[in-house]
Design an enzyme around this catalytic site. Structure first.
Site, PDB file in Angstrom:
ATOM      1  N   ARG A   1      15.937 -10.741  33.712  1.00  0.00           N
ATOM      2  CA  ARG A   1      16.346 -12.857  33.826  1.00  0.00           C
ATOM      3  C   ARG A   1      16.417 -13.420  34.951  1.00  0.00           C
ATOM      4  O   ARG A   1      16.419 -15.186  34.970  1.00  0.00           O
ATOM      5  CB  ARG A   1      18.114 -11.877  33.031  1.00  0.00           C
TER       6      ARG A   1
ATOM      7  N   TYR B   1      10.953 -38.281  23.788  1.00  0.00           N
ATOM      8  CA  TYR B   1      10.364 -37.029  23.030  1.00  0.00           C
ATOM      9  C   TYR B   1      11.564 -37.200  22.549  1.00  0.00           C
ATOM     10  O   TYR B   1      12.997 -37.089  22.962  1.00  0.00           O
ATOM     11  CB  TYR B   1      10.260 -35.786  24.102  1.00  0.00           C
TER      12      TYR B   1
ATOM     13  N   ASP C   1       9.813 -36.727  33.582  1.00  0.00           N
ATOM     14  CA  ASP C   1       9.051 -35.938  31.917  1.00  0.00           C
ATOM     15  C   ASP C   1       8.171 -36.734  32.594  1.00  0.00           C
ATOM     16  O   ASP C   1       7.970 -37.838  31.500  1.00  0.00           O
ATOM     17  CB  ASP C   1       9.796 -36.204  30.424  1.00  0.00           C
TER      18      ASP C   1
ATOM     19  N   LYS D   1       2.581 -27.645  26.325  1.00  0.00           N
ATOM     20  CA  LYS D   1       1.621 -28.607  25.497  1.00  0.00           C
ATOM     21  C   LYS D   1       1.074 -28.619  26.430  1.00  0.00           C
ATOM     22  O   LYS D   1      -0.196 -27.529  26.608  1.00  0.00           O
ATOM     23  CB  LYS D   1       2.668 -30.106  25.906  1.00  0.00           C
TER      24      LYS D   1
END
Length: 367
Positions: free
Chosen positions: A42, A94, A165, A190
């Site tokens: 983790r 977005y 972004d 993406k």
């Protein structure tokens, strides 16, 4: 190293004694205590370390943090801010992140959504509680262009960090950290993944400061991290990113021009078009205009849906950045709170043969 070399080599860190040419997947969740920093998956994993290394180098950053999704990456930034902080965000961004701000963080953070194509709007929106400016350029789905340098200059005067972004542009065509941004965000689902089979997100920082330490705390303590397999797949996909993006951008530019000249198309949104209102700024901060475009079909939602239903090579699906062409009526995907025009069609232009894509669009647009 140049971009293409970074993409191929910076995501490979060999830990196997057999010295394979490709870094193997390390599935272990726990590791023997020794001088190596990897203890528990983790907090760190060899595949994630390699992925974060290539991401940082592609964006000219000091460090990177990989997440299990783009929304998880964005949310970690919001979680790192003090309660009641004020954010300035773009009016076109977005939908998933906007929805996150208006629902999950409602009452926790204050947000002003402004038209960032005019940088003075950002300056006007800043107040004494402003802790972050969020930029998205090109924006989703209207392909608006914000002047990263101008916004960062405004932010630096107030000592406010800027997060950009960069999902649509990718590090192939735009490097916000070199333009003054503090942190870059990507939905690695993406273009970085590039094959519509990996979910992920990432943040890359210019410097490891107090804000970054808080983001890393959210990442490792919250645990919204990608699996070793996803990290492996992303590192593999990034190796071809520079060459894939050249094809996406070439196809998108030609298709945008075709659509602009089509009698059934009302308007085309693509920053590579000379008459796009943000073209001049885009040309100064981007080395290519990307593979995303949107257009308005003459008529309304029904006409847009009809066009989409007649296509053969464009899959009617949400998301973007894969080798296959995707298309959708964006407002239908965003839901009832969408600000997007009902007749807007968003296109993720793929790497099929260009002639096939043009012929397909032409036949679908015929009445």
């Amino acid at each position: 190293m140049k971009l293409e070399t970074i993409a191929i080599h910076a995501g490979t860190q060999i830990t196997d004694s057999y010295r394979p040419a490709v870094q193997p997947i390390t599935l272990a969740t726990t590791f023997e205590h020794h001088e190596d920093s990897v203890i528990y998956s983790r907090a760190a994993n060899p595949n994630r370390i390699a992925l974060e290394n290539v991401l940082a180098k592609l964006e000219h950053g000091q460090a990177a943090a990989a997440f299990s999704s783009g929304n998880a990456a964005g949310m970690s930034v919001f979680q790192a801010l003090p309660p009641s902080s004020h954010l300035v965000a773009p009016d076109d961004m977005y939908h998933g992140l906007r929805h996150l701000l208006t629902t999950v963080f409602k009452g926790i953070l204050e947000v002003d959504f402004v038209d960032m194509t005019q940088s003075e709007n950002v300056a006007k929106a800043i107040n004494t509680k402003t802790a972050l400016i969020w930029v998205e350029t090109p924006s989703n789905p209207l392909l608006k262009i914000s002047d990263i340098r101008a916004i960062c200059t405004i932010a630096q005067e107030k000592q406010i960090p800027v997060v950009c972004d960069n999902t649509f542009a990718t590090p192939v065509f735009q490097n916000p950290l070199l333009l003054g941004a503090s942190i870059v965000m990507h939905s690695t689902t993406k273009y970085l993944g590039g094959h519509s089979d990996i979910l992920g997100g990432a943040l890359i920082t210019k410097e490891e400061n107090e804000l970054w330490d808080k983001i890393k705390l959210v990442q490792t303590t919250g645990g919204a991290v990608p699996s070793p397999f996803d990290c492996y797949m992303l590192s593999r996909s990034i190796k071809t990113l520079p060459y894939r993006m050249k094809g996406h951008a070439e196809h998108a530019g030609i298709i945008a021009t075709f659509l602009q000249n089509h009698p059934q198309v009302e308007k085309v949104y693509y920053p590579g078009l000379l008459d796009h209102p943000g073209h001049t700024i885009a040309a100064t901060q981007m080395t290519g205009f990307g593979g995303m475009l949107s257009f308005l079909v003459k008529g309304g939602a029904n006409e847009a849906d009809t066009v989409i239903s007649k296509l053969q090579y464009f899959t009617n699906a949400t998301s973007l950045g894969g080798v296959e062409s995707l298309i959708e009526r964006r407002a239908a995907s965003e839901g009832p709170d969408s600000k997007t025009p009902q007749n807007l069609i968003r296109v993720s232009v793929g790497l099929e043969h260009l002639d096939d894509l043009l012929e397909d669009l032409d036949q679908a647009l015929k009445q």
